[in-house]
Design a protein around this motif. Structure first.
Motif, PDB file in Angstrom:
ATOM      1  N   GLN A  47       0.847  -1.176   0.000  1.00 47.49           N
ATOM      2  CA  GLN A  47       0.000   0.000   0.000  1.00 47.49           C
ATOM      3  C   GLN A  47       0.888   1.234   0.000  1.00 47.49           C
ATOM      4  OE1 GLN A  47      -3.248  -0.017  -0.305  1.00 47.49           O
ATOM      5  NE2 GLN A  47      -3.558  -2.234  -0.046  1.00 47.49           N
ATOM      6  N   CYS A  52      -4.399   6.277   5.702  1.00 46.13           N
ATOM      7  CA  CYS A  52      -5.600   6.024   4.908  1.00 46.13           C
ATOM      8  C   CYS A  52      -6.282   7.327   4.491  1.00 46.13           C
ATOM      9  CB  CYS A  52      -6.556   5.184   5.750  1.00 46.13           C
ATOM     10  SG  CYS A  52      -8.059   4.667   4.914  1.00 46.13           S
ATOM     11  N   SER A  86       4.689   0.002   4.005  1.00 46.54           N
ATOM     12  CA  SER A  86       3.798  -0.395   2.908  1.00 46.54           C
ATOM     13  C   SER A  86       3.219  -1.784   3.103  1.00 46.54           C
ATOM     14  CB  SER A  86       4.550  -0.349   1.573  1.00 46.54           C
ATOM     15  OG  SER A  86       4.705   0.967   1.126  1.00 46.54           O
ATOM     16  N   PHE A 193       0.751  -0.251  -5.864  1.00 47.93           N
ATOM     17  CA  PHE A 193       0.024   0.073  -4.638  1.00 47.93           C
ATOM     18  C   PHE A 193      -1.418  -0.397  -4.742  1.00 47.93           C
ATOM     19  CE2 PHE A 193       3.217   3.543  -5.137  1.00 47.93           C
ATOM     20  CZ  PHE A 193       4.033   3.194  -4.070  1.00 47.93           C
ATOM     21  N   ASP A 194      -1.834  -1.202  -3.780  1.00 49.27           N
ATOM     22  CA  ASP A 194      -3.192  -1.739  -3.777  1.00 49.27           C
ATOM     23  C   ASP A 194      -3.510  -2.434  -5.096  1.00 49.27           C
ATOM     24  OD1 ASP A 194      -5.548  -2.128  -2.221  1.00 49.27           O
ATOM     25  OD2 ASP A 194      -6.593  -0.618  -3.425  1.00 49.27           O
ATOM     26  N   SER A 213      -4.183   7.132  -0.707  1.00 51.76           N
ATOM     27  CA  SER A 213      -3.699   5.987   0.061  1.00 51.76           C
ATOM     28  C   SER A 213      -4.858   5.126   0.571  1.00 51.76           C
ATOM     29  CB  SER A 213      -2.871   6.458   1.255  1.00 51.76           C
ATOM     30  OG  SER A 213      -2.488   5.353   2.050  1.00 51.76           O
ATOM     31  N   ARG A 214      -4.681   3.813   0.421  1.00 55.96           N
ATOM     32  CA  ARG A 214      -5.619   2.839   0.976  1.00 55.96           C
ATOM     33  C   ARG A 214      -4.916   1.989   2.040  1.00 55.96           C
ATOM     34  NH1 ARG A 214     -10.140   2.097  -2.318  1.00 55.96           N
ATOM     35  NH2 ARG A 214     -10.344  -0.070  -1.695  1.00 55.96           N
ATOM     36  N   ASN A 215      -3.917   2.590   2.667  1.00 56.64           N
ATOM     37  CA  ASN A 215      -3.170   1.921   3.738  1.00 56.64           C
ATOM     38  C   ASN A 215      -3.973   2.112   5.030  1.00 56.64           C
ATOM     39  OD1 ASN A 215      -1.219   0.817   5.394  1.00 56.64           O
ATOM     40  ND2 ASN A 215       0.473   1.908   4.413  1.00 56.64           N
ATOM     41  N   CYS A 216      -5.006   1.311   5.180  1.00 53.99           N
ATOM     42  CA  CYS A 216      -6.011   1.559   6.204  1.00 53.99           C
ATOM     43  C   CYS A 216      -6.072   0.484   7.295  1.00 53.99           C
ATOM     44  CB  CYS A 216      -7.398   1.638   5.554  1.00 53.99           C
ATOM     45  SG  CYS A 216      -7.515   2.823   4.179  1.00 53.99           S
ATOM     46  N   PRO A 223     -11.291   1.811   3.498  1.00 46.89           N
ATOM     47  CA  PRO A 223     -10.565   2.310   2.316  1.00 46.89           C
ATOM     48  C   PRO A 223     -11.411   3.327   1.561  1.00 46.89           C
ATOM     49  CG  PRO A 223     -10.429  -0.071   2.465  1.00 46.89           C
ATOM     50  CD  PRO A 223     -11.449   0.352   3.483  1.00 46.89           C
TER      51      PRO A 223
END
Length: 225
Positions: A47, A52, A86, A193-194, A213-216, A223
């Motif tokens: 990610q 997020c 990540s 990423f994702d 960003s979808r780093n949730c 997301p």
């Protein structure tokens, strides 16, 4: 065992060793290619390295390595923002300009931008996959050898090292592409990423990209749609 028995056992072992060495020499003289490197493990579910929902611009410039990404906040100040892992893994380097946390030099070739990262981190995600983060504004929040979870804070954006502008230097590397596994320039790949390629593939021709960003996972947030 009698002395004669010991002698015979040692003689047999010596003969076996000679046979093995001869076999290897014959293979080399025959010009057989060396065994191929181990295949890479599956790419981790990387990610973006930011909380997020944050929106960032991905860019590069002539003279950068082809797959290196410079991240700038799409709005507001870039400096001081939190950098996240990540994906989960183990910190293989955390420190200043390619030195380990204990002050010892990092292994040769272990950083594609050796000497210029300022404060930074490299994470081993397994299967030959690594991520590299540089130009932190302060000492990393993790140390060499630490286990990290997806989305764990590892530092803050800054401009230490070979830059005067706040941004995050970022790389994804697959060291199985290099038989020497140096985690240097030959190991770099296009970041994903994702599940979506970053679009940064050439320091001369890659247009800027804007991504959310979808780093949730760590925050428990949903997301972005």
């Amino acid at each position: 065992m009698t002395p004669r028995g010991v002698y015979r056992l040692v003689a047999v072992m010596v003969i076996a060793g000679c046979v093995a060495v001869s076999y290897v020499a014959i293979r080399q003289r025959a010009g057989e290619p060396p065994a191929p490197p181990s295949p890479p493990g599956p790419r981790p579910a990387f990610q973006m390295p930011f909380p997020c929902g944050e929106v960032w611009t991905l860019t590069t410039y002539p003279g950068h390595d082809d797959f290196d990404i410079d991240f700038f906040a799409a709005s507001g100040a870039t400096g001081g923002r939190t950098v996240l892992a990540s994906a989960g893994g183990t910190v293989t380097w955390a420190g200043w300009s390619a030195t380990l946390g204990d002050g010892k030099p990092a292994p040769a070739g272990s950083s594609g931008t050796r000497g210029g990262l300022g404060y930074g981190v490299i994470i081993d995600h397994g299967g030959g996959w690594f991520t590299e983060y540089g130009h932190f504004g302060a000492v990393p929040r993790v140390r060499t050898g630490d286990a990290v979870t997806p989305g764990q804070p590892i530092g803050v954006v800054g401009h230490t090292g070979s830059t005067t502008v706040d941004h995050l230097h970022y790389e994804q590397l697959n060291d199985r592409l290099d038989p020497k596994r140096t985690r240097g320039n030959g190991d770099k790949v296009e970041a994903v990423f994702d599940g979506v390629p970053s679009g940064i593939t050439s320091d001369e021709h890659s247009p800027d990209q804007v991504r959310t960003s979808r780093n949730c996972a760590a925050s428990g947030a949903r997301p972005p749609a």
